[in-house]
Design an enzyme around this catalytic site. Structure first.
Site, short mmCIF file in Angstrom:
data_model
loop_
_atom_site.label_atom_id
_atom_site.label_comp_id
_atom_site.label_asym_id
_atom_site.label_seq_id
_atom_site.Cartn_x
_atom_site.Cartn_y
_atom_site.Cartn_z
N LYS A 80 -4.91 1.22 6.22
CA LYS A 80 -5.50 0.88 4.92
C LYS A 80 -5.28 2.04 3.96
O LYS A 80 -5.42 3.21 4.33
CB LYS A 80 -6.99 0.59 5.11
N SER A 155 -13.01 -5.33 2.25
CA SER A 155 -11.92 -4.75 1.47
C SER A 155 -10.67 -4.46 2.30
O SER A 155 -9.63 -4.10 1.75
CB SER A 155 -12.42 -3.45 0.83
N SER A 179 -16.42 -4.53 5.85
CA SER A 179 -15.03 -4.68 5.38
C SER A 179 -13.96 -4.62 6.47
O SER A 179 -12.77 -4.70 6.15
CB SER A 179 -14.73 -3.62 4.31
#
Length: 493
Positions: A80, A155, A179
């Site tokens: 990420k 996210s 997330s």
């Protein structure tokens, strides 16, 4: 025959160990899948083709010299884009950090590099990890491989979508309010959030420091245990790191569920807004737990109903503090033509931050302001303490707690962007474990009538990852979820 990129990490490790595949071939398979689907999915911000092939060649050289790679050696991984990577752009999905190239690596990636992992790329994410749908990225939304008209969750939606679509074998994300687990649920994969401090946060671009957890996104529970084993452990660079010895979390996966005490959070199953198909799939999974020998009972978390409200005061307050450093002076984007430094700061932050980040900064700044601190932030911290006590009391009676991961399956792109409160409710079942710092995992437990994945959440006590993984593995084997997104099935012919 399945493409290499569609196999699990442990299956690929076996192929590498037997000499039936090379690390370069694994990387080629993932990059080929990226070329096939990325225009539709948009899971990656920065694919790292040159870096990945160089790392893969080093792994192959070591194997030819007689070395056996560690379990993560040679396996393609995605990170990420809130995790700093030396010499590789790290933007947190924000325009304000678009030109930023870190001079250091985050500790999780340092450990994966040392074990021979192959970096496929940096994945798209909600800006500064603020969102539940991955529609808040400054670089455009991620699309769910199960239905390109729907969100992958957020996210960490880019990491989840990449794993679901076969663009990466496994990935790292971050879980501040759900997330990792929520996008795992919406994308039909496994998402693990460990105990706070289990994985070092050094090199993580912070959102809310007391809530941020680095987590894993994989296709099955064994891979989750393997990846956690590689990156967990004490780090002197992180003041919140747990001083626990290295652990092989895959060691007890086959021990079964017999004798485990499982508490069902019944209040969550009667929550207004819970999709009926989600409730049915979760109920069926609870019945499976009982059939596997677990002792199942009801449990209440009396203050969990207030966790969402407390979170949306604590997290914005911490983000307001953490994001104050992005002022156009030291690094990242700087707005041109400022009349003075104050004007330049205002122009930089106004143009560099997106709407959701601005919303949370303003809310957090207000909550921390003189005259309101105790009424809002102080009260929220007291609620957090009550949530922690609820978990402590529950784990005196039960070894694990279970319930849904997300109240719904993946919703349509744009469906909730105009209603922030409706969007925030997507995390109603995941936020309590972040406030308490306890480990939790989401595994797929079925499909809706529309063919969309449903997630089942298993929560454990502090430092209880081994028990969480053991139960998740046993249930996963019993469910036998093997469905893949239509996009992947089409490519497989």
């Amino acid at each position: 025959m399945a493409e290499l990129c569609d196999l699990t990490g442990h299956e690929l490790a076996d192929l590498l160990g037997r000499g039936e595949a090379s690390a370069v071939e694994l990387a080629e398979s993932c990059f080929h899948r990226i070329d096939q689907v990325e225009d539709d999915v948009h899971a990656f911000l920065w694919p790292t083709r040159d870096v990945g092939f160089e790392q893969a060649r080093r792994v192959d050289d070591s194997i030819r010299s007689g070395e056996r790679p560690p379990p993560v050696g040679g396996i393609p991984v995605a990170l990420k884009d809130v995790l700093a990577t030396k010499g590789i752009r790290s933007t947190a999905g924000s325009k304000i950090l678009e030109p930023y190239v870190p001079p250091y690596d985050c500790t999780p990636w340092v450990r994966l590099q040392e074990a021979g992992a192959v970096l496929i790329g940096k994945t798209n994410c909600d800006e500064f990890a603020m969102g539940s749908s991955n529609e808040n990225s400054a670089f455009g939304p991620v699309r769910n491989p199960w239905d390109l008209g729907r969100v992958p969750g957020g996210s960490s939606g880019g990491s989840a979508a990449a794993v679901a679509a076969g663009e990466a074998v496994w990935a790292l994300g971050t879980d501040t309010g759900g997330s990792v687990r929520q996008p795992a649920s919406l994308c039909g994969i496994v998402g693990l959030k460990p105990t706070y401090g289990r994985i070092s946060r050094y090199g993580l671009i912070a959102f809310a420091s007391s809530l941020d957890h680095v987590g894993t996104l994989t296709r099955d529970v064994r891979d989750a245990a393997t990846l956690l084993s590689a990156i967990a452990g004490y780090d002197p660079l992180d003041a919140t790191s747990l001083e626990d010895p290295p652990t092989d979390y895959a060691a007890g996966l086959d021990d079964g569920l017999r004798g485990l005490r499982v508490g069902v959070v019944e209040d969550w199953l009667s929550t207004k807004g819970l999709q009926p198909e989600v409730r049915e799939a979760v109920r069926a999974s609870i019945d499976r737990l009982a059939g596997l020998g677990a002792s199942v009972g009801e449990v209440r978390l009396p203050h969990a109903d207030y966790a969402l409200s407390a979170y949306y005061l604590i997290a914005p307050a911490e983000c307001s503090s953490n994001l104050a450093r992005f002022d156009g002076v030291r690094y990242g984007y700087r707005a041109p033509d400022g009349a003075d430094v104050v004007d330049m700061n205002m122009r930089t932050r106004g143009a560099g931050f997106g709407d959701e980040v601005k919303r949370r900064i303003m809310l957090g700044t207000y909550a921390l302001s003189a005259g309101y601190y105790e009424a809002y932030y102080g009260q929220a911290q007291k609620v957090r303490t009550l949530v922690i006590r609820d978990y402590d009391e529950a784990f005196e009676r039960f070894d694990l707690l279970v319930g849904p991961t997300s109240p719904t399956t993946a919703f349509k792109l744009g469906e909730k962007t105009g209603d922030p409160l409706a969007m925030y409710l997507s995390d109603v079942f995941t936020i309590p474990s972040d406030l308490s710092g306890t480990p939790a995992i989401s595994i797929p437990c079925g499909l809706s009538a529309e063919g969309l994945p449903i997630g089942f959440q298993i929560m454990g006590p502090l430092r209880g990852e081994s028990t969480v993984l053991r139960a998740a593995y046993g249930l996963e084997q019993d469910i036998g979820f093997a469905a893949r997104p239509p996009l992947v099935r089409e490519l497989a012919g």
